[in-house]
Design an enzyme around this catalytic site. Sequence first.
Site, short mmCIF file in Angstrom:
data_model
loop_
_atom_site.label_atom_id
_atom_site.label_comp_id
_atom_site.label_asym_id
_atom_site.label_seq_id
_atom_site.Cartn_x
_atom_site.Cartn_y
_atom_site.Cartn_z
CG ASN A 52 12.24 70.83 -41.97
OD1 ASN A 52 11.83 70.26 -40.96
ND2 ASN A 52 13.00 71.92 -41.90
CB ALA A 53 6.59 69.81 -41.52
CB ILE A 54 11.45 66.51 -39.62
CG1 ILE A 54 12.24 66.93 -40.87
CG2 ILE A 54 11.85 65.11 -39.15
CD1 ILE A 54 12.08 66.06 -42.08
N GLY A 55 9.07 67.35 -37.70
CA GLY A 55 8.36 67.18 -36.44
C GLY A 55 9.21 66.51 -35.38
CG LEU A 56 11.09 68.58 -32.95
CD1 LEU A 56 10.69 69.07 -31.57
CD2 LEU A 56 12.47 69.09 -33.32
CB CYS A 102 11.14 73.28 -33.48
SG CYS A 102 10.66 72.14 -34.79
N GLY A 155 17.51 77.30 -46.26
CA GLY A 155 18.26 77.39 -47.51
C GLY A 155 18.63 78.82 -47.88
N GLY A 158 23.20 73.82 -43.01
CA GLY A 158 22.06 72.92 -42.89
C GLY A 158 21.66 72.30 -44.21
CB THR A 159 19.15 73.51 -46.65
OG1 THR A 159 18.21 73.84 -45.62
CG2 THR A 159 18.40 73.02 -47.86
C1 LIG Z 1 15.21 68.87 -42.63
C2 LIG Z 1 15.56 69.84 -41.55
C3 LIG Z 1 15.46 69.45 -40.21
C4 LIG Z 1 15.77 70.33 -39.19
N1 LIG Z 1 15.69 69.91 -37.89
C5 LIG Z 1 16.08 70.74 -36.90
C6 LIG Z 1 16.10 70.31 -35.55
O1 LIG Z 1 15.80 69.16 -35.26
N2 LIG Z 1 16.48 71.18 -34.59
C7 LIG Z 1 16.84 72.48 -34.90
O2 LIG Z 1 17.18 73.25 -34.01
N3 LIG Z 1 16.85 72.92 -36.17
C8 LIG Z 1 16.49 72.09 -37.17
N4 LIG Z 1 16.52 72.54 -38.48
C9 LIG Z 1 16.95 73.91 -38.75
C10 LIG Z 1 18.43 73.97 -39.14
O3 LIG Z 1 19.25 73.51 -38.11
C11 LIG Z 1 18.85 75.40 -39.51
O4 LIG Z 1 18.69 76.25 -38.39
C12 LIG Z 1 18.04 75.98 -40.64
O5 LIG Z 1 17.71 74.99 -41.58
C13 LIG Z 1 18.75 77.12 -41.36
O6 LIG Z 1 19.96 76.70 -41.92
P1 LIG Z 1 20.08 76.22 -43.47
O7 LIG Z 1 19.41 77.26 -44.29
O8 LIG Z 1 21.56 76.11 -43.72
O9 LIG Z 1 19.38 74.91 -43.55
C14 LIG Z 1 16.20 71.65 -39.50
C15 LIG Z 1 16.31 72.04 -40.85
C16 LIG Z 1 16.01 71.16 -41.87
C17 LIG Z 1 16.14 71.62 -43.29
#
Ligand SMILES: Cc1cc2nc3c(=O)[nH]c(=O)nc-3n(C[C@H](O)[C@H](O)[C@H](O)COP(=O)(O)O)c2cc1C
Lengths: 303, 303, 257, 257
Positions: A69-73, A130, A217, A265-266
């Site tokens: 992902n590259a939502i970009g906050l 991030c 993931g 998360g994912t």
């Molecule tokens: C779509 C998406 C957006 C994310 N946005 C943020 C964010 O805004 N701030 C942050 O600290 N981590 C963000 N993360 C990271 C997750 O909080 C988490 O640390 C990471 O995805 C690993 O966990 P997972 O494998 O269960 O997704 C984001 C992850 C995904 C997939």
Amino acid sequence: MDRLRVELPGISLKNPVMPASGCFGFGKEFSQLYDLSLLGAIMIKATTFEQRFGNPTPRVAETAAGMLNAIGLQNPGLSGVMTNELPWLEQFDVPIIANVAGSEAEDYVEVAKQISTAPNVHALELNISCPNVKKGGIAFGTVPEVAYELTKRVKEVSTVPVYVKLSPNVADIVSMAQAIEEAGADGLTMINTLLGMRIDLKTGKPILANKSGGLSGPAIKPVAIRMIYEVSQKVNIPIIGMGGIESVDDIIEFIYAGASAVAVGTLNFTDPFICPKLIEQLPAKLDELGVNHISELVGRSWK
Amino acid sequence: MDRLRVELPGISLKNPVMPASGCFGFGKEFSQLYDLSLLGAIMIKATTFEQRFGNPTPRVAETAAGMLNAIGLQNPGLSGVMTNELPWLEQFDVPIIANVAGSEAEDYVEVAKQISTAPNVHALELNISCPNVKKGGIAFGTVPEVAYELTKRVKEVSTVPVYVKLSPNVADIVSMAQAIEEAGADGLTMINTLLGMRIDLKTGKPILANKSGGLSGPAIKPVAIRMIYEVSQKVNIPIIGMGGIESVDDIIEFIYAGASAVAVGTLNFTDPFICPKLIEQLPAKLDELGVNHISELVGRSWK
Amino acid sequence: MIQQENMKIISQQQLAKDIYELTLEGEMVNTMKEPGQFVHIRTNPGLDPLLRRPISIASIDKEYNRFTVIYRAEGKGTKLLAMKSADGVADVLGPLGNGFPLNEAKENQTALLVGGGIGVPPLYELSKQLNAQGVRTIHVLGFETADKVFYAEQFALLGDTFITTVDGTSGTKGFVTNVIDEHQFSFDILYSCGPTLMLKALEDRFSDRKAYLSLEQRMGCGIGACFACVCHVEDNPNGYIKVCSDGPVFPIGKVAL
Amino acid sequence: MIQQENMKIISQQQLAKDIYELTLEGEMVNTMKEPGQFVHIRTNPGLDPLLRRPISIASIDKEYNRFTVIYRAEGKGTKLLAMKSADGVADVLGPLGNGFPLNEAKENQTALLVGGGIGVPPLYELSKQLNAQGVRTIHVLGFETADKVFYAEQFALLGDTFITTVDGTSGTKGFVTNVIDEHQFSFDILYSCGPTLMLKALEDRFSDRKAYLSLEQRMGCGIGACFACVCHVEDNPNGYIKVCSDGPVFPIGKVAL
Ligand SMILES: Cc1cc2nc3c(=O)[nH]c(=O)nc-3n(C[C@H](O)[C@H](O)[C@H](O)COP(=O)(O)O)c2cc1C
Ligand SMILES: Cc1cc2nc3c(=O)[nH]c(=O)nc-3n(C[C@H](O)[C@H](O)[C@H](O)COP(=O)(O)OP(=O)(O)OC[C@H]3O[C@@H](n4cnc5c(N)ncnc54)[C@H](O)[C@@H]3O)c2cc1C
Ligand SMILES: Cc1cc2nc3c(=O)[nH]c(=O)nc-3n(C[C@H](O)[C@H](O)[C@H](O)COP(=O)(O)OP(=O)(O)OC[C@H]3O[C@@H](n4cnc5c(N)ncnc54)[C@H](O)[C@@H]3O)c2cc1C
Ligand SMILES: Cc1cc2nc3c(=O)[nH]c(=O)nc-3n(C[C@H](O)[C@H](O)[C@H](O)COP(=O)(O)O)c2cc1C
Ligand code: FES
Ligand code: FES
């Protein structure tokens, strides 16, 4: 059920399961699916001082057992979160962990100062990791001295405990964690995403408009487990673990590695009911493992 | 088929596909399955000066779309490889890339000096990135100055071109690559495994006897693609890409990212015939993409 | 010759709690040699799970080009395998490794076959072939509990068969060694397959006898290339064997258990 | 109410090259609203692939609690979906998003429905419902080539139907805009779904008309939580919409294409 209750600095969790930041927005959408009060806590989407649109699309790409992902906050900015999102969340009996991000140290400090005063924000999560923001961002999470400085400054202004979220994109995660502990952090959350890329076979160009993005993931779970295993033995502050969790077995694996609580998360995208499902399954797992309280399992892999 | 031929320093490849080091032994076992002369090259298992038994078992563990290994560089030692393995491989019309490892710089230098004199060794691959050896090992691959020194010393003694294999367990892969290029390396191979761990739910302890191990397979592909994309734009030496390749589409993705040739590791275990299969499928893929020669695709994602 | 073959699933049936019997058909059967060899099965196409699963050959039917495996569906891969139904196909790599030496047992001699849990299956083909060449077989088979017992009748047709269960719900309560110590069988040769602890217990008792043990290790390639499955050999600090390609069957005392 | 349901597969059939029609049954059908909504389908249990696939609802049969989707089996997920057979189940999340506003078209008016490729399916339920409320429909449907054309007859039963193919192997050679420019249809309202380039071409022509466009974006959650699918809105640098939860259907001119 008190066998799942976990007490961490600032946050008293009914159970150790919470959605990870960025994968749950500010809770509104998921509140249509289930009662958010079931959750141990909620890590809300990163908040920056100014509102941000984020990166151009495509912002997500699938990978083997993972996604980029590259939502970009993207977020409505500090004042939007303070006026709309947080008050709305007050209707639920669930502590909020506010994820704080920025491009400059000043941004972090200002957001931390104000957002920590919201009544339902029980802790901050400093997002110094991030990978999707061009300015600042990544350096905060890869250079121990920079992370130390930032943590210290945020600690000075925050009225609630501060957790710092570690980037896995480093050679030495332990020095990073130790620098942050020394700066006074109350806890760590780990891991954020690994930096990755996919290329579109048809166009020959990166799928993500931002080119690279954060890999999350199940694919990254072994990296998360390894880092938590290493760090938990070297710091005295608690860790909230995350990275690919999809089952109660995964939760136990993270807790064995040294996490005190976990975030999903994912997998919220694959199964939007995953958090309440896992919470429901946990007591039976404790029975199976023959323990009364989940905390007995913390760090068992190295204790 | 000349549309697949790739000329790299020291190695003239019939096609850009070779097995990755450690996933193919010294070729004997796979020679019972197919003719090794079909391969572009063979990256043989790491050779150290002394013979090594490696780590205790279990040495492998499965992960989501990947696996962990902590073989620990088991090999018959320089003299064993020079007397038994390399001469046996001479029956095949295939260039050998000798993977060189050690605990001290001296070991690398000595192995490189001698093994580079074997008639079928056309290039060396300096394994400065093996996460599974306690001494030395990892530091060579995470500190640019150390990598620079080692590369330089090996270049001085090697009679064939030297490729250096990069570790992905770093914050800044580009500086690492640039230091190695400056030291005189003829090419890069990337990536080696990410450091990971899995914990056995039944025992509560790490599955691997060595505790942590190297994560390989499709799970890590996005990390490899991102690193090759970044590095290939900043160095002028060719890259042999690897990390989770399982299809011709994956090969093209690596080449688009900037690799000139590729190696297949873990997937040899899932499908032992994968290398010849992919080689066979490549020409049709070139047709589909409307190119005559595979080299036209190198770095297309950023060119 | 090691082959990879998409083999036809002839039947799949549950034998006991979590225990399944799968019969496959294909050319590979022609090249199967001694009992004790194994196959490496890809339990699912795609990447989840990524690795093959090593499973022993439990019986061979050369006439119909068929063979059978018996396995415990416990983890991700074997559970997926258990979901496959007849008329589907399974991606099999094999035959792999070296099995039990049959010609070490002579006509009219007695062989003691000792199996534990999912170590029992390869002993079935072994017993059939030993009986075919006039060797008398005694079977001591250990299981956890009654509802995990399988093939007791099949073995009983081939020779004296003793069942043990850890909880005593079937046969003798305890371990295979309880039966062995109690009966003091006289035998000319011992063959065994099962958990390492069981093999160790046998080694303690019979290290001076003619005996062959089948070992288990986590595997990567299954063909000898990856060095995942090595064991030290006794009495030589530099020596090692690979379970997959040198074994899985070794003479007693050869491998450091 | 968004639900997750393991829905029963009633039928799966191939309509054209790579194009499949899948009919599912379950409670979720009760909560489906306007045509143009979509569902998010998990094409395989396990982790490969990990994400759901967004697919439009192509027709709804409330009487039997059934609905149909039509999809192109191209990548990993949709290819796995195409392998599912009747009597199996599919894990569906839905109904999602907001569809085409029906009440904007009045009785006896004419609606022009323009679809491209896999944007055609949602127009089918739309056309059925428009016709049911007395609206005349004209359909212009664009495909790549003759063997990818589907549902031409079904649409023809509901109103005038024009097919275009890029290579001219069926209907008019070229794009939907060729037919539209040529015929200069008179219509009261335009509904469209298809590739962004096609939607842009329509916007160029009809930005001052009453028109609704259904957009596509790569999705994560499909429910509005992950911000994967946002688009800028026209004339407001800070404004944005989420295709999954605010759309996928928007009035023409609202979203920056
Ligand atoms: C779509 C998406 C957006 C994310 N946005 C943020 C964010 O805004 N701030 C942050 O600290 N981590 C963000 N993360 C990271 C997750 O909080 C988490 O640390 C990471 O995805 C690993 O966990 P997972 O494998 O269960 O997704 C984001 C992850 C995904 C997939
Ligand atoms: C030579 C040999 C013959 C075998 N024969 C049989 C047999 O006939 N019947 C039978 O039921 N089992 C047999 N096993 C054990 C069988 O391979 C494992 O039970 C199986 O691999 C576990 O896979 P899973 O999907 O259930 O577990 P998972 O937990 O999903 O497995 C994860 C990984 O660990 C490996 N693994 C887990 N447990 C074992 C184990 N005990 N031994 C080796 N690898 C393991 C898997 O192969 C896989 O790579 C044999 C093992 C070997 C080495
Ligand atoms: C609201 C909406 C409705 C849709 N309705 C239909 C429909 O009715 N019929 C139909 O055939 N297709 C429809 N699509 C497109 C469909 O979602 C993609 O073709 C599908 O996701 C591709 O998956 P795959 O497994 O074939 O490809 P893969 O290449 O394996 O997909 C990899 C990833 O990219 C995403 N992706 C790839 N192409 C697209 C695309 N064109 N749009 C969105 N995501 C994509 C996938 O969802 C997945 O996350 C719709 C898309 C959206 C957003
Ligand atoms: C079992 C195993 C053993 C390996 N041994 C070596 C080695 O000896 N030397 C080396 O440079 N890399 C070694 N590697 C790393 C691979 O060569 C390759 O860089 C890595 O696995 C990524 O490719 P893959 O995902 O295709 O496996 C090993 C990998 C595996 C899985
Ligand atoms: S499993 Fe690879 S060498 Fe035995
Ligand atoms: S797909 Fe997650 S917000 Fe639209």
